[in-house]
Write a protein that holds these residues in place. Structure first.
Motif, PDB file in Angstrom:
ATOM      1  N   SER A 109       0.944  -1.240  -0.020  1.00  0.00           N
ATOM      2  CA  SER A 109      -0.121   0.305  -0.058  1.00  0.00           C
ATOM      3  C   SER A 109       0.512   1.057   0.440  1.00  0.00           C
ATOM      4  CB  SER A 109      -0.906   0.264   1.105  1.00  0.00           C
ATOM      5  OG  SER A 109      -0.392   0.083   2.095  1.00  0.00           O
ATOM      6  N   GLY A 110       2.312   1.120  -0.192  1.00  0.00           N
ATOM      7  CA  GLY A 110       2.942   2.651  -0.130  1.00  0.00           C
ATOM      8  C   GLY A 110       3.340   2.872   1.325  1.00  0.00           C
ATOM      9  N   LEU A 111       3.100   2.542   2.766  1.00  0.00           N
ATOM     10  CA  LEU A 111       4.045   2.458   3.960  1.00  0.00           C
ATOM     11  C   LEU A 111       4.868   1.764   3.404  1.00  0.00           C
ATOM     12  CD1 LEU A 111       0.966   1.897   5.954  1.00  0.00           C
ATOM     13  CD2 LEU A 111       1.657   4.121   5.617  1.00  0.00           C
ATOM     14  N   THR A 112       6.158   2.955   4.350  1.00  0.00           N
ATOM     15  CA  THR A 112       7.159   2.009   4.665  1.00  0.00           C
ATOM     16  C   THR A 112       7.635   1.951   6.152  1.00  0.00           C
ATOM     17  OG1 THR A 112       8.375   3.604   2.728  1.00  0.00           O
ATOM     18  CG2 THR A 112       9.817   3.098   4.881  1.00  0.00           C
ATOM     19  N   LEU A 113       7.425   0.218   6.329  1.00  0.00           N
ATOM     20  CA  LEU A 113       8.509  -0.329   7.652  1.00  0.00           C
ATOM     21  C   LEU A 113      10.379  -0.484   7.723  1.00  0.00           C
ATOM     22  CD1 LEU A 113       5.645  -2.997   8.105  1.00  0.00           C
ATOM     23  CD2 LEU A 113       5.159  -0.594   8.758  1.00  0.00           C
ATOM     24  N   VAL A 114      10.304  -0.120   8.697  1.00  0.00           N
ATOM     25  CA  VAL A 114      11.855  -0.130   9.647  1.00  0.00           C
ATOM     26  C   VAL A 114      12.141  -0.739  10.354  1.00  0.00           C
ATOM     27  CG1 VAL A 114      13.656   1.194  10.354  1.00  0.00           C
ATOM     28  CG2 VAL A 114      11.884   3.067   8.887  1.00  0.00           C
ATOM     29  N   PRO A 115      12.381  -2.515  10.128  1.00  0.00           N
ATOM     30  CA  PRO A 115      12.858  -3.515  11.115  1.00  0.00           C
ATOM     31  C   PRO A 115      13.901  -2.645  11.940  1.00  0.00           C
ATOM     32  CG  PRO A 115      13.805  -3.348   8.827  1.00  0.00           C
ATOM     33  CD  PRO A 115      13.172  -2.141   7.664  1.00  0.00           C
ATOM     34  N   ASP A 116      13.559  -3.686  12.811  1.00  0.00           N
ATOM     35  CA  ASP A 116      14.683  -3.904  14.195  1.00  0.00           C
ATOM     36  C   ASP A 116      15.489  -4.512  13.859  1.00  0.00           C
ATOM     37  OD1 ASP A 116      12.742  -2.718  15.976  1.00  0.00           O
ATOM     38  OD2 ASP A 116      11.913  -4.302  15.965  1.00  0.00           O
ATOM     39  N   HIS A 117      15.405  -5.380  13.205  1.00  0.00           N
ATOM     40  CA  HIS A 117      16.643  -6.086  12.982  1.00  0.00           C
ATOM     41  C   HIS A 117      17.246  -6.426  11.560  1.00  0.00           C
ATOM     42  CE1 HIS A 117      17.521  -6.811  16.924  1.00  0.00           C
ATOM     43  NE2 HIS A 117      15.708  -7.520  16.901  1.00  0.00           N
ATOM     44  N   ALA A 118      17.969  -6.971  10.728  1.00  0.00           N
ATOM     45  CA  ALA A 118      18.497  -8.405  10.162  1.00  0.00           C
ATOM     46  C   ALA A 118      18.280  -9.708   9.858  1.00  0.00           C
ATOM     47  CB  ALA A 118      20.280  -8.194   9.394  1.00  0.00           C
ATOM     48  N   LEU A 119      16.891 -10.330   9.351  1.00  0.00           N
ATOM     49  CA  LEU A 119      17.211 -11.643  10.110  1.00  0.00           C
ATOM     50  C   LEU A 119      18.197 -12.474  10.296  1.00  0.00           C
ATOM     51  CD1 LEU A 119      14.550 -13.173   7.707  1.00  0.00           C
ATOM     52  CD2 LEU A 119      14.493 -12.303   9.650  1.00  0.00           C
ATOM     53  N   ALA A 120      19.103 -12.625   9.597  1.00  0.00           N
ATOM     54  CA  ALA A 120      21.097 -13.016  10.168  1.00  0.00           C
ATOM     55  C   ALA A 120      20.931 -12.399  11.296  1.00  0.00           C
ATOM     56  CB  ALA A 120      21.703 -12.450   9.220  1.00  0.00           C
ATOM     57  N   GLY A 121      20.702 -11.794  12.100  1.00  0.00           N
ATOM     58  CA  GLY A 121      21.400 -10.953  13.658  1.00  0.00           C
ATOM     59  C   GLY A 121      19.883 -11.292  14.709  1.00  0.00           C
ATOM     60  N   ALA A 122      18.664 -11.437  13.809  1.00  0.00           N
ATOM     61  CA  ALA A 122      17.871 -12.075  14.776  1.00  0.00           C
ATOM     62  C   ALA A 122      17.855 -12.701  16.051  1.00  0.00           C
ATOM     63  CB  ALA A 122      15.893 -11.589  14.118  1.00  0.00           C
TER      64      ALA A 122
END
Length: 327
Positions: A61-74
């Motif tokens: 829908s055009g929203l930007t989500l900022v993740p807490d981690h990269a998957l490799a470091g989660a």
């Protein structure tokens, strides 16, 4: 990946990817976060998000989500949630590889909507019952014949793996898990804050009776559909409904089926069954009261309808979803 030591509560990790469905993410996140606040323990669920490289993702829908981690470091989560969205159509192979390698470490593995496609691609649904959004169930079954696809329910739990249908069904699944973890009162408090029902059971159809049938084109027939939904305990025979529509019984029955896709009798059955299930799930009314309120007349008539449609009697149905009311 390493598990966080020495902490109570449950870690919930939400996987993000480009063109993810935003509500698949935010709906369950709001439920889990709200549950912690409801019990006065924000750590009851520690929700984090992660994308492949840790970079922001743009939702469909055009929203930007900022993740807490990269998957490799989660960290390894207690609960891993995989949302759906357009990004599941041609997923990054690295995401599938990560799921295949790390998702089995989670104690609970959840998908929302077409997130089931990602789980299936990683081989995580092999030999399991699963559901997804009704519009993609055929594709899931065709592409992954090793998965037992059921397009009917809003969510399915098979062992530690749970799959849910489109968008809001992820909220239903999250509420069911909160009820399991923290009790019905907490889940009810969260549902009220979000102004949603608590709770649609997993085996409830993705469509309500009104949505399953087409809406009639002509106003008299649409009015009859509304009347049936609002008065399940009334006389809903074909002659009575035809009189309300100002049509002959034969003309009414033919027109109703042509415009809704079901016969009047079948539509009435669906509405009454749906209403009875809701009353058994959400109220303390006894079976006799529910049978009268929903137009069955007698508990035996309602029992026959439940056994035919659901494979269980009303009392057993209530025990499964409201055990406290069964004693």
């Amino acid at each position: 990946m390493t598990r966080r030591p020495g902490k109570s509560g449950k870690d919930v990790l939400v996987v993000l990817f480009q063109e993810v469905q935003s509500l698949d993410v935010t709906g369950p996140v709001e439920v889990f976060t709200g549950a912690g606040l409801s019990v006065g323990d924000p750590g009851a669920y520690r929700v984090t998000t992660a994308s492949l490289d840790g970079a922001p993702v743009r939702t469909f829908s055009g929203l930007t989500l900022v993740p807490d981690h990269a998957l490799a470091g989660a960290p390894v989560p207690h609960t891993l949630l995989v949302p759906g969205g357009q990004g599941t159509r041609a997923p990054d192979a690295r995401l599938i590889d990560w799921l295949r390698a790390h998702a089995p470490s989670a104690q609970r593995l959840l998908s929302v909507c077409t997130g089931a496609m990602l789980l299936a691609e990683a081989g995580l649904l092999n030999g399991r019952r699963a559901t997804t959004h009704w519009a993609y169930s055929d594709k899931l079954a065709r592409d992954h014949p090793e998965v037992e696809v059921d397009a009917g329910p809003i969510y399915i739990r098979d062992g530690h793996v749970a799959t849910s249908a489109g968008v809001t069904a992820g909220i239903d699944l999250a509420l069911a898990l909160v009820e399991e973890d923290l009790g019905r009162d907490t889940a009810l408090h969260v549902a009220r804050n979000l102004v949603v029902f608590l709770r649609r059971p997993g085996n409830q159809a993705q469509f309500s009776a009104q949505l399953s049938a087409q809406t009639a084109q002509r106003e008299p027939l649409r009015e009859v559909q509304r009347w049936i939904a609002e008065h399940p305990d009334d006389d809903l025979s074909v002659p009575a409904l035809a009189e309300r529509a100002r049509l002959s019984p034969r003309h009414f029955a033919r027109a109703f089926r042509a415009e809704t896709g079901v016969t009047p009798g079948r539509y009435v059955e669906q509405v009454r069954l749906e209403q009875a299930r809701r009353l058994l799930e959400d109220t303390a009314r006894n079976v006799e009261e529910v049978s009268r309120a929903c137009g069955y007349g007698t508990p035996e008539a309602m029992r026959r309808a439940f056994v035919k449609a659901l494979g269980s009697a009303p009392a057993e149905y209530r025990r499964r979803f409201r055990p406290a009311l069964s004693h």
